[in-house]
Design a protein around this motif. Sequence first.
Motif, mmCIF file in Angstrom:
data_model
loop_
_atom_site.group_PDB
_atom_site.id
_atom_site.type_symbol
_atom_site.label_atom_id
_atom_site.label_comp_id
_atom_site.label_asym_id
_atom_site.label_seq_id
_atom_site.Cartn_x
_atom_site.Cartn_y
_atom_site.Cartn_z
ATOM 1 N N VAL A 175 0.862 -1.193 0.000
ATOM 2 C CA VAL A 175 0.000 0.000 0.000
ATOM 3 C C VAL A 175 0.894 1.237 0.000
ATOM 4 O O VAL A 175 1.790 1.365 0.841
ATOM 5 N N ARG A 176 0.681 2.126 -0.972
ATOM 6 C CA ARG A 176 1.467 3.355 -1.053
ATOM 7 C C ARG A 176 0.602 4.542 -0.648
ATOM 8 O O ARG A 176 -0.585 4.577 -0.973
ATOM 9 N N VAL A 177 1.224 5.472 0.053
ATOM 10 C CA VAL A 177 0.496 6.662 0.513
ATOM 11 C C VAL A 177 1.093 7.887 -0.181
ATOM 12 O O VAL A 177 2.306 8.094 -0.143
ATOM 13 N N THR A 178 0.238 8.673 -0.795
ATOM 14 C CA THR A 178 0.687 9.882 -1.499
ATOM 15 C C THR A 178 0.022 11.105 -0.876
ATOM 16 O O THR A 178 -1.205 11.171 -0.797
ATOM 17 N N ALA A 179 0.842 12.060 -0.442
ATOM 18 C CA ALA A 179 0.299 13.326 0.067
ATOM 19 C C ALA A 179 0.246 14.315 -1.088
ATOM 20 O O ALA A 179 1.253 14.564 -1.741
ATOM 21 N N VAL A 180 -0.925 14.854 -1.337
ATOM 22 C CA VAL A 180 -1.109 15.796 -2.439
ATOM 23 C C VAL A 180 -1.021 17.209 -1.870
ATOM 24 O O VAL A 180 -1.733 17.545 -0.928
ATOM 25 N N CYS A 181 -0.122 18.012 -2.453
ATOM 26 C CA CYS A 181 0.170 19.337 -1.862
ATOM 27 C C CYS A 181 0.012 20.455 -2.876
ATOM 28 O O CYS A 181 1.002 21.057 -3.313
ATOM 29 N N PRO A 182 -1.232 20.756 -3.253
ATOM 30 C CA PRO A 182 -1.401 21.837 -4.219
ATOM 31 C C PRO A 182 -1.345 23.213 -3.572
ATOM 32 O O PRO A 182 -1.557 23.358 -2.365
#
Length: 253
Positions: A175-182
């Motif tokens: 399981v990969r976790v991606t933090a989205v930082c717009p």
Amino acid sequence: MEQKRIAIVTGASSGMGREFVRQIDRHTRTIDEIWAVARRKERLEELEKEIKNCSVRIFPLDICKENQLDGLEEALLQANPGVRILVNAAGVGTAGAFDGMTRQDALRMVELNDMALVAVTHMALPYMTNPGHIIQLASASAFLPQKEFAVYAASKAFVLSFSRALNEELKKKGVRVTAVCPGPVDTEFLDICNQGMKPKPLKRLVMAKPEPVVAKALRDAKEGREISIYGLPMKGVYAAARLLPQSLLLKLM
Ligand SMILES: NC(=O)c1ccc[n+]([C@@H]2O[C@H](COP(=O)([O-])OP(=O)(O)OC[C@H]3O[C@@H](n4cnc5c(N)ncnc54)[C@H](OP(=O)(O)O)[C@@H]3O)[C@@H](O)[C@H]2O)c1
């Protein structure tokens, strides 16, 4: 009966959450059903009608309320699905000086952006598949403390830190976790945040549309990246936050 492969999207009634539902439906072949979560039922029903490839199950609930969150947990227990994608997009911001905002507004940011995000992630985790993707909506505000956006920026720094650590913990499970930082994105968020006032000129200049931000986030998640930053200006902010002293950046901002 075969296990359903699902995507769960919070904040699905508007902005980036709604766009995640649309793009997951259009581009992801491995999802049978999308679970769309937000408070406004009519909005979720409209979205359900629009979605063509996947089936949609709507959950009109307030994820800050423990007794309403139970509804989602119960549904997971009953359906026992494989969660391939979890998107935590529900979020809120209130701009302005800390001593000028109500305690309720200040706490709402922590309750929704952090506590509810942790709760939904914890709830979905036992059902995540290998491979699986968790996409957490943080913000470029996570990169450094921000005057007159103090609670929001801190709430997003929490999301970024939590996501990075969780990504390391969950790698072995696929399981990969991606933090989205717009940076600023043209959604209802900014109206709520600025209480109807127009965003400042600099913000308008770097404002992105939700579609490319979400497309990049889904690409980055697929590639297993731990952080997704859309556009050169925000990549610049990220680099500056790593290179320059925070005291200087706080003054410049
Ligand atoms: N727009 C930006 O400039 C920007 C920039 C960086 C990061 N972000 C982050 O990106 C995420 C998505 O923001 P957005 O721009 O798409 O905002 P948005 O259009 O305002 O959407 C926010 C979503 O959260 C849902 N929500 C709010 N309170 C909730 C609750 N108690 N329970 C369940 N759902 C709730 C709203 O639905 P209901 O009202 O129907 O519940 C809505 O679907 C947020 O985490 C935000 O902090 C936004």
